[in-house]
Write an enzyme that holds these catalytic residues in place. Structure first.
Site, PDB file in Angstrom:
ATOM      1  N   HIS A  39      -2.246   3.189  -8.125  1.00 53.33           N
ATOM      2  CA  HIS A  39      -2.206   4.327  -8.827  1.00 53.33           C
ATOM      3  C   HIS A  39      -3.156   4.441  -9.807  1.00 53.33           C
ATOM      4  O   HIS A  39      -3.756   5.569 -10.046  1.00 53.33           O
ATOM      5  CB  HIS A  39      -1.029   4.487  -9.963  1.00 53.33           C
ATOM      6  CG  HIS A  39       0.434   4.061  -8.979  1.00 53.33           C
ATOM      7  ND1 HIS A  39       1.194   3.124  -9.158  1.00 53.33           N
ATOM      8  CD2 HIS A  39       1.169   4.910  -8.298  1.00 53.33           C
ATOM      9  CE1 HIS A  39       2.410   3.065  -8.689  1.00 53.33           C
ATOM     10  NE2 HIS A  39       2.305   4.341  -7.987  1.00 53.33           N
ATOM     11  N   ARG A 189       7.033  -1.838  -4.887  1.00 58.40           N
ATOM     12  CA  ARG A 189       8.116  -2.826  -4.292  1.00 58.40           C
ATOM     13  C   ARG A 189       7.646  -4.386  -3.869  1.00 58.40           C
ATOM     14  O   ARG A 189       8.617  -5.145  -3.808  1.00 58.40           O
ATOM     15  CB  ARG A 189       8.531  -2.047  -2.941  1.00 58.40           C
ATOM     16  CG  ARG A 189       9.414  -0.677  -3.227  1.00 58.40           C
ATOM     17  CD  ARG A 189      10.045  -0.222  -1.733  1.00 58.40           C
ATOM     18  NE  ARG A 189      11.086   0.692  -1.844  1.00 58.40           N
ATOM     19  CZ  ARG A 189      10.559   1.990  -1.923  1.00 58.40           C
ATOM     20  NH1 ARG A 189       9.231   2.144  -1.740  1.00 58.40           N
ATOM     21  NH2 ARG A 189      11.299   3.022  -2.253  1.00 58.40           N
TER      22      ARG A 189
HETATM   23  P1  AMP Z   1       4.616   5.984  -5.449  1.00 58.66           P
HETATM   24  O1  AMP Z   1       4.717   5.885  -6.965  1.00 58.66           O
HETATM   25  O2  AMP Z   1       4.932   4.674  -4.822  1.00 58.66           O
HETATM   26  O3  AMP Z   1       5.280   7.276  -5.173  1.00 58.66           O
HETATM   27  O4  AMP Z   1       3.039   6.339  -5.467  1.00 58.66           O
HETATM   28  C1  AMP Z   1       2.298   7.606  -6.037  1.00 58.66           C
HETATM   29  C2  AMP Z   1       1.148   7.604  -5.443  1.00 58.66           C
HETATM   30  O5  AMP Z   1       0.223   6.275  -5.182  1.00 58.66           O
HETATM   31  C3  AMP Z   1       1.050   8.083  -3.858  1.00 58.66           C
HETATM   32  O6  AMP Z   1       0.156   9.036  -3.647  1.00 58.66           O
HETATM   33  C4  AMP Z   1       0.946   6.839  -3.231  1.00 58.66           C
HETATM   34  O7  AMP Z   1       0.328   7.066  -1.750  1.00 58.66           O
HETATM   35  C5  AMP Z   1      -0.284   6.022  -3.973  1.00 58.66           C
HETATM   36  N1  AMP Z   1      -0.385   4.787  -3.654  1.00 58.66           N
HETATM   37  C6  AMP Z   1       0.777   3.821  -3.931  1.00 58.66           C
HETATM   38  N2  AMP Z   1       0.236   2.532  -3.523  1.00 58.66           N
HETATM   39  C7  AMP Z   1      -1.077   2.723  -3.344  1.00 58.66           C
HETATM   40  C8  AMP Z   1      -2.261   1.841  -2.981  1.00 58.66           C
HETATM   41  N3  AMP Z   1      -1.884   0.648  -2.645  1.00 58.66           N
HETATM   42  N4  AMP Z   1      -3.504   2.603  -2.954  1.00 58.66           N
HETATM   43  C9  AMP Z   1      -3.609   3.764  -3.058  1.00 58.66           C
HETATM   44  N5  AMP Z   1      -2.824   4.654  -3.306  1.00 58.66           N
HETATM   45  C10 AMP Z   1      -1.484   4.203  -3.503  1.00 58.66           C
END
Ligand code: AMP
Length: 292
Positions: A39, A189
């Site tokens: 993020h 996760r």
């Molecule tokens: P989430 O909180 O998991 O819904 O993710 C929010 C945003 O962060 C989404 O656009 C994800 O694709 C991005 N994201 C999550 N993990 C990663 C990562 N390891 N590298 C880059 N972006 C990420």
């Protein structure tokens, strides 16, 4: 400076109207919280490209297939706020479920085809939940640019297609996947993995690299590439592979021949945790010329 926490849609709209009147460009990073360096990378890119960075933190109930997964999803709001403040985020929008869904939602967005395979096959209704909440958030924030991670490549493709097909006035920016030193893609996760599972988890990235190496070396048959990549998991009975597919990067349809850029994507279960990852791969340079 601390990030400003705004839980109400109306307050956020008023605040952002001021920002827009001042002629500042708005960058938006939607998240479900439990923030990590992945993020952080989206936030950093938004910081570089825009004047006012808005991060939303909302664990969206409509995109979870299992109530237990929703209930167990981490929600460390105080830590997340510190994380955002330390990285120069201007506004954190953290609405309650009743704020986002004050009545029965009767309108949904479905992106056909793009959501048919991969996670779409195994998580019915997931992408409808994602695209609908992202459209709601885009309508609330009305950013100039919105940032999404390549880690969730099918989500990125679905949102890109929603924005294009519905003529939404926002630019979608794709941000490369951030990984641990051993290759494991960062994910909220991952904190659920036991120490033993954590040691095995990088094998997902390794399997994708096995596919990438063959594609770069000139392999043309996706089935052969998949078989070799899947063999990477054989020494690890703890891993249950949900899918490993080779798809075109825009519509996420399985390809029959490797003659252009593809995404190799996988989802596996490790104990009670589901891990996804993908790599964008290109065939060997000159290959198309050689064979035509
Ligand atoms: P989430 O909180 O998991 O819904 O993710 C929010 C945003 O962060 C989404 O656009 C994800 O694709 C991005 N994201 C999550 N993990 C990663 C990562 N390891 N590298 C880059 N972006 C990420």
């Amino acid at each position: 400076m601390s990030a400003e926490l705004i839980p109400s849609i109306l307050d956020l709209r008023h605040r952002l109207a001021e920002v827009r009147r001042a002629g500042r460009v708005i960058g938006f990073v939607p998240t479900m919280g439990a923030l990590h360096a992945g993020h952080g990378s989206l936030i950093e890119m938004a910081r570089q490209q825009t004047d006012c960075v808005v991060v939303s933190i909302f664990v969206n109930p409509t995109q979870f297939n299992q109530q237990k997964d929703y209930d167990l999803y981490p929600r460390p709001l105080a830590e997340d706020l510190e994380f955002c403040s330390a990285r120069g985020v201007d506004i954190v929008f953290a609405p309650a479920v009743e704020e986002m869904y004050p009545r029965t939602q009767l309108v949904f967005v479905d992106v056909l085809r793009v959501t048919e395979h991969l996670c779409g096959k195994f998580r019915p209704g997931h992408f409808r939940g994602v695209t609908t909440v992202v459209l709601k958030l885009l309508n609330i924030v009305q950013p100039d640019r919105a940032y999404f991670g390549e880690k969730d490549a099918q989500q990125l493709a679905a949102i890109g297609r929603m924005v294009a097909d519905l003529d939404l006035p926002v630019q979608i920016v794709a941000v490369p996947t951030v990984r641990e030193a051993d290759g494991l893609a960062l994910s909220s996760r991952n904190r659920r993995l036991s120490p033993a599972e954590r040691r095995i988890a990088p094998i997902v990235h390794r399997a994708l690299q096995v596919a990438e190496e063959q594609i770069a070396a000139g392999a043309t048959d996706p089935q052969q590439v998949k078989t070799k990549a899947l063999a990477t998991f054989h020494p690890f009975p703890q891993i249950r592979v949900e899918y490993l597919e080779i798809v075109d990067p825009l519509e996420m349809q399985p390809v029959e021949r490797l003659d252009g850029p593809v995404r190799v994507a996988a989802a596996v279960w490790l104990g009670a945790t589901r891990l996804i990852d993908n790599l964008l791969c290109r065939p060997a340079t000159g290959q198309i010329e050689r064979f035509t």
